[in-house]
Scaffold this active site. Sequence first.
Site, PDB file in Angstrom:
ATOM      1  N   GLU A   1      -5.266  -3.459  -1.860  1.00  0.00           N
ATOM      2  CA  GLU A   1      -6.689  -3.147  -1.736  1.00  0.00           C
ATOM      3  C   GLU A   1      -6.932  -1.931  -0.844  1.00  0.00           C
ATOM      4  OE1 GLU A   1      -5.643  -6.118   1.503  1.00  0.00           O
ATOM      5  OE2 GLU A   1      -5.118  -5.744  -0.599  1.00  0.00           O
TER       6      GLU A   1
ATOM      7  N   GLU B   1       9.766  -4.360  12.454  1.00  0.00           N
ATOM      8  CA  GLU B   1       9.623  -3.185  11.606  1.00  0.00           C
ATOM      9  C   GLU B   1       8.347  -2.463  12.039  1.00  0.00           C
ATOM     10  OE1 GLU B   1       9.866  -2.021   6.870  1.00  0.00           O
ATOM     11  OE2 GLU B   1       9.053  -3.970   7.433  1.00  0.00           O
TER      12      GLU B   1
ATOM     13  N   PHE C   1       0.801  -1.221   0.000  1.00  0.00           N
ATOM     14  CA  PHE C   1       0.000   0.000   0.000  1.00  0.00           C
ATOM     15  C   PHE C   1       0.829   1.264   0.000  1.00  0.00           C
ATOM     16  CE2 PHE C   1       0.997  -0.399   4.479  1.00  0.00           C
ATOM     17  CZ  PHE C   1       1.158   0.914   4.893  1.00  0.00           C
TER      18      PHE C   1
ATOM     19  N   CYS D   1       9.535   1.237   3.365  1.00  0.00           N
ATOM     20  CA  CYS D   1      10.448   0.126   3.648  1.00  0.00           C
ATOM     21  C   CYS D   1      11.889   0.608   3.744  1.00  0.00           C
ATOM     22  CB  CYS D   1      10.316  -0.960   2.594  1.00  0.00           C
ATOM     23  SG  CYS D   1      10.845  -0.456   0.950  1.00  0.00           S
TER      24      CYS D   1
END
Length: 499
Positions: A178, A383, A151, A283
């Site tokens: 989504e 994370e 996303f 990320c």
Amino acid sequence: MSVRETPMYIDGQPVQSQSQEWRDVVNPATQEVVARVPFCTAEEVERAVASAKEAFKTWRKVPLAKRMRIMLKLQALIRDNTDELAALITEEHGKTLPDAAGEVGRGLEVVEHACSITSLQLGELAENAANEVDVYTLNQPLGVGAGITAFNFPIMLPCFMFPLAIATGNTFVLKPSEQDPSSTMRLVELAHEAGIPAGVLNVVHGGPDVANQIADHTDIKALSFIGSTHVGSLLYNRAAAAGKRMQSMMGAKNHCVVMPDANRSQAINNLLGSAYGAAGQRCMANSVVVLVGEAREWLDDIVEGTKTMKVGPGTQTDADLGPLVSPQAKERVERLITAGEKEGAKLLVDGRGYQVEGYPDGNFVGPTLFTDVTPEMTIYREEIFGPVLCVVTVDTLDEAIAFINANPNGNGTSIFTNSGWVARRFESDIDVGQVGINVPIPVPVAYFSFTGSRASKLGDLGPNGKQAIAFWTQTKTVTARWFEPENVSSGINSTISLS
């Protein structure tokens, strides 16, 4: 405001799903439902793959120059529609408009790189490798490729996948997140406006069932995934079992090393932006800063800088960061902050319960900063994917390198220093796939490959650059000898010699 019904895209046309399962797409700053997205049926996924398989028969033979011209048109359309794409990203993801426009620009880099396909897909030739024998290679497309994106970059991540896959002659099935699909769908519309033929680029939507069907499908020859380590590992194993190529770009724990000889204000401003920008939902976010030696004295400035970061909806022009993508993401980040406190880290700036005037329902978490963080703590091991910065102090560069190399992830790291020797030593000894020197987020330009490593990556080849060309093509080697018309054979050769 009307609610968008997100279509699939199959055989060159938007198609309404017949699924009985639909999910709301929500503006994370307001909780307003802005779109609905289907979880496609197995039959609809089959239809998309079949369309791509049929289109491959002709697309693979389209001249390189024609594919290049389509990519040239697509990059122009993306540039002309940057504001619209950025607005859609901000509405569904929450990141600020400048950050969203920057994302479009990084995606555009890949499309621009794909415009060079006429030189990127060349083979090799050895003339007279043996007596009147030539050996040459052909870099040919694989067939149907697929991509599954996260996303956090709904334009950039699809651009990491389908432009080069299509430019090299493959066809494609894309499953966007989504959570924020509308900007991706607009990108796909622009791709068809640029001239991509029907069936070459198809889009389906859904969750684990659709992702698993893509990984298992024997007509899909290669799959690119960007997302969590858990999902990426599962899909990698399924794809391998199905005999397909797979690249999984997965989780991270990125570190920013600050040396005492660095430019103080530049280093602090850069590390704060890389830690808190996009609410930490990158990320490549630098979620850990390692202060070396006397740089630990800069902590007060880092704390004060953290407190000045402005939180607001992505449409607010002076906001530094927007909301998290969902209430569930907000709850998880705040839960991890609480865990950090309980496990002994020192909380110097607390972003829990952050309120933005006029947006009482937004998924806001303020910039958060911990010190006294140790490797066994949950906030270091996981994370966080939120605006949380962990501060670690060490005495020497050697200690900083050893600390980072002990972490299982290897997505990215950076160092701030004015010493060329220190920078070279760091880039040589650090076991991380992407390194920034006075650059906080070392995602390389698109004509270099994305080279995350260790637990952050599965598969030998990453997106973009030369590695992407190798990933989306297969090499065929041809050994050819042409005899003169009147040549007479000198007898049977029962050896493997080419003489």
